[in-house]
Design a protein around this motif. Sequence first.
Motif, PDB file in Angstrom:
ATOM      1  N   LEU A  20      41.049   7.383 111.846  1.00  0.00           N
ATOM      2  CA  LEU A  20      39.945   6.769 111.611  1.00  0.00           C
ATOM      3  C   LEU A  20      40.264   4.981 111.609  1.00  0.00           C
ATOM      4  N   SER A  21      39.238   4.343 112.103  1.00  0.00           N
ATOM      5  CA  SER A  21      38.832   2.791 111.783  1.00  0.00           C
ATOM      6  C   SER A  21      38.673   1.720 111.066  1.00  0.00           C
ATOM      7  N   ASN A  33      46.115  -8.148 103.600  1.00  0.00           N
ATOM      8  CA  ASN A  33      46.698  -7.154 104.287  1.00  0.00           C
ATOM      9  C   ASN A  33      45.827  -5.875 103.577  1.00  0.00           C
ATOM     10  N   MET A  34      45.779  -4.244 104.271  1.00  0.00           N
ATOM     11  CA  MET A  34      44.723  -3.708 104.029  1.00  0.00           C
ATOM     12  C   MET A  34      45.795  -2.436 103.671  1.00  0.00           C
ATOM     13  N   GLY A  35      44.634  -1.807 103.530  1.00  0.00           N
ATOM     14  CA  GLY A  35      44.665  -0.777 102.808  1.00  0.00           C
ATOM     15  C   GLY A  35      44.527   0.961 102.777  1.00  0.00           C
ATOM     16  N   GLU A  46      42.782   7.744  95.511  1.00  0.00           N
ATOM     17  CA  GLU A  46      44.370   7.646  95.757  1.00  0.00           C
ATOM     18  C   GLU A  46      45.153   7.471  96.460  1.00  0.00           C
ATOM     19  N   PHE A  47      46.123   6.330  96.843  1.00  0.00           N
ATOM     20  CA  PHE A  47      46.332   5.286  97.706  1.00  0.00           C
ATOM     21  C   PHE A  47      47.037   6.081  98.690  1.00  0.00           C
ATOM     22  N   VAL A  48      47.006   6.159 100.884  1.00  0.00           N
ATOM     23  CA  VAL A  48      47.451   6.633 101.645  1.00  0.00           C
ATOM     24  C   VAL A  48      47.776   6.040 102.022  1.00  0.00           C
ATOM     25  N   ALA A  49      47.860   5.112 102.827  1.00  0.00           N
ATOM     26  CA  ALA A  49      48.935   3.929 103.430  1.00  0.00           C
ATOM     27  C   ALA A  49      48.292   2.592 103.376  1.00  0.00           C
ATOM     28  N   ALA A  50      49.782   1.523 103.188  1.00  0.00           N
ATOM     29  CA  ALA A  50      48.953   0.421 103.268  1.00  0.00           C
ATOM     30  C   ALA A  50      50.085  -1.099 104.539  1.00  0.00           C
ATOM     31  N   ILE A  51      49.422  -1.690 104.755  1.00  0.00           N
ATOM     32  CA  ILE A  51      49.900  -2.534 105.952  1.00  0.00           C
ATOM     33  C   ILE A  51      49.343  -4.339 105.524  1.00  0.00           C
ATOM     34  N   SER A  71      48.170   1.141 111.054  1.00  0.00           N
ATOM     35  CA  SER A  71      48.408  -0.028 112.057  1.00  0.00           C
ATOM     36  C   SER A  71      47.479  -0.108 112.239  1.00  0.00           C
ATOM     37  N   ARG A  72      47.544  -1.622 112.949  1.00  0.00           N
ATOM     38  CA  ARG A  72      46.433  -2.603 112.679  1.00  0.00           C
ATOM     39  C   ARG A  72      46.445  -3.295 114.561  1.00  0.00           C
ATOM     40  N   ASP A  73      45.148  -4.169 114.782  1.00  0.00           N
ATOM     41  CA  ASP A  73      45.393  -4.682 116.217  1.00  0.00           C
ATOM     42  C   ASP A  73      44.407  -5.492 115.267  1.00  0.00           C
ATOM     43  N   ASN A  74      45.026  -6.749 114.709  1.00  0.00           N
ATOM     44  CA  ASN A  74      44.361  -8.485 114.769  1.00  0.00           C
ATOM     45  C   ASN A  74      43.793  -9.078 115.269  1.00  0.00           C
ATOM     46  N   ALA A  75      43.519  -8.617 117.089  1.00  0.00           N
ATOM     47  CA  ALA A  75      42.579  -9.416 117.891  1.00  0.00           C
ATOM     48  C   ALA A  75      41.403  -8.068 117.550  1.00  0.00           C
ATOM     49  N   LYS A  76      41.498  -6.930 117.062  1.00  0.00           N
ATOM     50  CA  LYS A  76      40.764  -6.147 117.607  1.00  0.00           C
ATOM     51  C   LYS A  76      39.900  -6.979 115.607  1.00  0.00           C
ATOM     52  N   ASN A  77      39.783  -7.008 114.847  1.00  0.00           N
ATOM     53  CA  ASN A  77      40.163  -7.393 113.692  1.00  0.00           C
ATOM     54  C   ASN A  77      40.235  -5.070 112.957  1.00  0.00           C
ATOM     55  N   THR A  78      40.718  -5.376 113.186  1.00  0.00           N
ATOM     56  CA  THR A  78      40.708  -3.184 113.392  1.00  0.00           C
ATOM     57  C   THR A  78      42.136  -2.833 112.385  1.00  0.00           C
TER      58      THR A  78
END
Length: 127
Positions: A20-21, A33-35, A46-51, A71-78
């Motif tokens: 998923l993106s 912070n993203m969840g 329900e909670f799955v994951a956060a970063i 995971s996250r890619d801050n350069a892609k805002n994703t």
Amino acid sequence: QVQLVESGGGLVQAGGSLRLSCAASGGTFSSANMGWFRQPPGKEREFVAAIRRNAVYKYYADSLKGRFTISRDNAKNTVYLQMNSLKPEDTAVYSCAADVRFRPNANYYSTTTYDYWGQGTQVTVAS
């Protein structure tokens, strides 16, 4: 205002994988912070994951550790959610969420921590 749009959901056989993106716009993604949360049919969200925004700290629901990876890619805002060894009980609407406040003791497992939510993407795992 932050807009979040999820993609990547669909129908998959048990044992399969999906990624998923969640694309963010309208804010400073690298500061958020993203969840990921999910809502199975007829059940509570329900909670799955956060970063965390620096991507160093990650949090997972105990029952999903080892199968799901955030995971996250801050350069892609994703932000991404890699889901492996999927089971029928993983069937749910998956939503991403952004926390843009900077609180020292935020509970990343709680929906109340998050300020913005996406519309969600359906994941269906067939047995």
